[in-house]
Design a protein around this motif. Structure first.
Motif, PDB file in Angstrom:
ATOM      1  N   GLY A  60     -49.675  27.049 -81.097  1.00  0.00           N
ATOM      2  CA  GLY A  60     -48.554  27.021 -80.167  1.00  0.00           C
ATOM      3  C   GLY A  60     -48.111  25.628 -79.769  1.00  0.00           C
ATOM      4  N   THR A  61     -49.018  24.641 -79.849  1.00  0.00           N
ATOM      5  CA  THR A  61     -48.645  23.272 -79.473  1.00  0.00           C
ATOM      6  C   THR A  61     -47.694  22.642 -80.477  1.00  0.00           C
ATOM      7  N   GLN A  62     -47.615  23.222 -81.687  1.00  0.00           N
ATOM      8  CA  GLN A  62     -46.746  22.669 -82.731  1.00  0.00           C
ATOM      9  C   GLN A  62     -45.353  23.313 -82.755  1.00  0.00           C
ATOM     10  N   VAL A  63     -45.109  24.295 -81.906  1.00  0.00           N
ATOM     11  CA  VAL A  63     -43.794  24.951 -81.850  1.00  0.00           C
ATOM     12  C   VAL A  63     -42.802  24.037 -81.125  1.00  0.00           C
ATOM     13  N   LYS A  64     -41.626  23.865 -81.697  1.00  0.00           N
ATOM     14  CA  LYS A  64     -40.590  23.024 -81.093  1.00  0.00           C
ATOM     15  C   LYS A  64     -39.346  23.859 -80.803  1.00  0.00           C
ATOM     16  N   ILE A  65     -38.803  23.705 -79.601  1.00  0.00           N
ATOM     17  CA  ILE A  65     -37.573  24.392 -79.203  1.00  0.00           C
ATOM     18  C   ILE A  65     -36.555  23.307 -78.830  1.00  0.00           C
ATOM     19  N   GLU A  66     -35.499  23.201 -79.626  1.00  0.00           N
ATOM     20  CA  GLU A  66     -34.518  22.120 -79.449  1.00  0.00           C
ATOM     21  C   GLU A  66     -33.107  22.690 -79.370  1.00  0.00           C
ATOM     22  N   PRO A  67     -32.279  22.138 -78.494  1.00  0.00           N
ATOM     23  CA  PRO A  67     -30.891  22.612 -78.392  1.00  0.00           C
ATOM     24  C   PRO A  67     -30.068  22.166 -79.597  1.00  0.00           C
ATOM     25  N   THR A  68     -29.228  23.054 -80.066  1.00  0.00           N
ATOM     26  CA  THR A  68     -28.332  22.727 -81.188  1.00  0.00           C
ATOM     27  C   THR A  68     -26.871  22.923 -80.799  1.00  0.00           C
ATOM     28  N   GLY A  69     -26.629  23.365 -79.591  1.00  0.00           N
ATOM     29  CA  GLY A  69     -25.269  23.597 -79.101  1.00  0.00           C
ATOM     30  C   GLY A  69     -25.310  23.925 -77.627  1.00  0.00           C
ATOM     31  N   ALA A  70     -24.173  24.407 -77.132  1.00  0.00           N
ATOM     32  CA  ALA A  70     -24.068  24.713 -75.706  1.00  0.00           C
ATOM     33  C   ALA A  70     -25.037  25.828 -75.314  1.00  0.00           C
ATOM     34  N   ASP A  71     -25.073  26.897 -76.115  1.00  0.00           N
ATOM     35  CA  ASP A  71     -25.929  28.043 -75.805  1.00  0.00           C
ATOM     36  C   ASP A  71     -26.799  28.436 -76.990  1.00  0.00           C
ATOM     37  N   THR A  72     -27.117  27.480 -77.851  1.00  0.00           N
ATOM     38  CA  THR A  72     -27.934  27.772 -79.024  1.00  0.00           C
ATOM     39  C   THR A  72     -29.126  26.817 -79.093  1.00  0.00           C
ATOM     40  N   PHE A  73     -30.220  27.362 -79.534  1.00  0.00           N
ATOM     41  CA  PHE A  73     -31.447  26.577 -79.686  1.00  0.00           C
ATOM     42  C   PHE A  73     -32.082  26.892 -81.038  1.00  0.00           C
ATOM     43  N   ARG A  74     -32.776  25.888 -81.571  1.00  0.00           N
ATOM     44  CA  ARG A  74     -33.528  26.089 -82.796  1.00  0.00           C
ATOM     45  C   ARG A  74     -35.014  26.103 -82.444  1.00  0.00           C
ATOM     46  N   VAL A  75     -35.704  27.147 -82.920  1.00  0.00           N
ATOM     47  CA  VAL A  75     -37.146  27.288 -82.702  1.00  0.00           C
ATOM     48  C   VAL A  75     -37.842  26.993 -84.027  1.00  0.00           C
ATOM     49  N   SER A  76     -38.607  25.912 -84.054  1.00  0.00           N
ATOM     50  CA  SER A  76     -39.320  25.517 -85.268  1.00  0.00           C
ATOM     51  C   SER A  76     -40.757  26.043 -85.201  1.00  0.00           C
ATOM     52  N   ILE A  77     -41.100  26.896 -86.147  1.00  0.00           N
ATOM     53  CA  ILE A  77     -42.426  27.519 -86.191  1.00  0.00           C
ATOM     54  C   ILE A  77     -43.288  26.804 -87.236  1.00  0.00           C
ATOM     55  N   PRO A  78     -44.488  26.357 -86.869  1.00  0.00           N
ATOM     56  CA  PRO A  78     -45.359  25.667 -87.846  1.00  0.00           C
ATOM     57  C   PRO A  78     -45.965  26.655 -88.841  1.00  0.00           C
ATOM     58  N   ARG A  79     -46.775  26.144 -89.719  1.00  0.00           N
ATOM     59  CA  ARG A  79     -47.442  26.983 -90.709  1.00  0.00           C
ATOM     60  C   ARG A  79     -48.339  28.014 -90.028  1.00  0.00           C
ATOM     61  N   PHE A  80     -48.421  29.176 -90.621  1.00  0.00           N
ATOM     62  CA  PHE A  80     -49.306  30.213 -90.094  1.00  0.00           C
ATOM     63  C   PHE A  80     -50.750  29.850 -90.415  1.00  0.00           C
ATOM     64  N   ILE A  81     -51.632  30.233 -89.513  1.00  0.00           N
ATOM     65  CA  ILE A  81     -53.045  29.910 -89.675  1.00  0.00           C
ATOM     66  C   ILE A  81     -53.902  31.155 -89.431  1.00  0.00           C
ATOM     67  N   GLY A  82     -55.103  31.118 -89.969  1.00  0.00           N
ATOM     68  CA  GLY A  82     -56.086  32.144 -89.647  1.00  0.00           C
ATOM     69  C   GLY A  82     -56.852  31.723 -88.414  1.00  0.00           C
ATOM     70  N   ILE A  83     -56.681  32.453 -87.337  1.00  0.00           N
ATOM     71  CA  ILE A  83     -57.313  32.061 -86.076  1.00  0.00           C
ATOM     72  C   ILE A  83     -58.803  32.390 -86.076  1.00  0.00           C
ATOM     73  N   GLY A  84     -59.171  33.509 -86.661  1.00  0.00           N
ATOM     74  CA  GLY A  84     -60.594  33.850 -86.685  1.00  0.00           C
ATOM     75  C   GLY A  84     -60.824  35.298 -87.045  1.00  0.00           C
ATOM     76  N   PHE A  85     -62.108  35.683 -87.044  1.00  0.00           N
ATOM     77  CA  PHE A  85     -62.519  37.043 -87.354  1.00  0.00           C
ATOM     78  C   PHE A  85     -63.233  37.629 -86.143  1.00  0.00           C
ATOM     79  N   ASP A  86     -62.802  38.797 -85.740  1.00  0.00           N
ATOM     80  CA  ASP A  86     -63.428  39.490 -84.612  1.00  0.00           C
ATOM     81  C   ASP A  86     -64.244  40.677 -85.113  1.00  0.00           C
ATOM     82  N   ASN A  87     -65.340  40.938 -84.397  1.00  0.00           N
ATOM     83  CA  ASN A  87     -66.187  42.113 -84.634  1.00  0.00           C
ATOM     84  C   ASN A  87     -66.628  42.273 -86.089  1.00  0.00           C
ATOM     85  N   PRO A  88     -67.112  41.213 -86.730  1.00  0.00           N
ATOM     86  CA  PRO A  88     -67.588  41.388 -88.105  1.00  0.00           C
ATOM     87  C   PRO A  88     -68.864  42.225 -88.127  1.00  0.00           C
TER      88      PRO A  88
END
Length: 215
Positions: free
Chosen positions: A115-143
């Motif tokens: 989440g720290t790598q997500v960027k939200i930047e304005p591109t117009g009066a009422d428009t924003f661009r949301v930049s999503i970083p690469r997807f990652i494997g967070i972990g394994f639960d209940n193995p």
């Protein structure tokens, strides 16, 4: 007169007994001191040759890092990992020496983004661009790994047993995390859009969002 001399001689004798009594007292005290000192020495020696053990685990936190991992998908995975091996003599495979090990497993794989790598930047009066970083494997639960099942040929005693911890680590490897991400990339993108659209809409419902995903 004889009576008087006898009394004087008696008291002279008593006076001469004091050094003897004093010497006896000193001998008793000295003997007691020797025993006491010897006892202390014995205790000291016994403690010198006694043994004791103490275990301690000391840990120091060297750094604290904030992590804002956003889990977008949770996959429930079940499967069987298989290992086959054959015995060899001088590098030549021995017939009928195959040993097969099977381990059944299940776990939940969490996929998402940093989440720290997500960027939200304005591109117009009422428009924003949301930049999503690469997807990652967070972990394994209940193995959970079941007890291994093993089948062997007649000469399988020539073949070493499979290393079960290695088989388990292969199941929970980074390569498998990446495989799950590739297989579910479309679902991850849709979930990322829904997640951030919901957050931003709760604050500014009239904003138009454009999503950009890292290649």
């Amino acid at each position: 007169m004889n009576f008087f001399k006898a009394v004087v001689n008696f008291f002279k004798t008593r006076v001469l007994l004091w050094p003897v009594l004093l010497l006896n007292v000193l001998l008793v005290v000295g003997t007691g001191a020797v025993f006491a000192f010897g006892g202390l020495n014995a205790l000291g020696l016994s403690s010198l040759f006694s043994s004791s053990s103490n275990e301690r685990d000391s840990q120091v936190v060297q750094a604290v890092t904030r992590v804002q991992e956003v889990a977008l998908l949770s996959l429930h995975i079940e499967g069987v990992t298989r290992n086959e091996s054959n015995g060899e003599i001088f590098g030549v495979e021995v017939p009928e020496s195959k040993k097969t090990t099977l381990i059944q497993y299940k776990f939940d794989a969490k996929l998402g983004i940093d989440g720290t790598q997500v960027k939200i930047e304005p591109t117009g009066a009422d428009t924003f661009r949301v930049s999503i970083p690469r997807f990652i494997g967070i972990g394994f639960d209940n193995p959970k790994f079941e007890d291994p099942l093993e089948s062997s040929d007649a000469l399988s005693w020539l073949t070493p047993s499979a290393v079960q911890t290695r088989m388990m680590n292969n199941v929970l490897s980074d390569e498998n995390k990446q495989k799950y991400i590739t297989q579910n990339e479309a679902a991850l993108m849709e979930q990322a859009k829904a997640f951030y659209s919901g957050i931003i809409a709760s604050v500014a419902p009239d904003i138009t969002l454009d999503f950009e995903f890292a290649g």
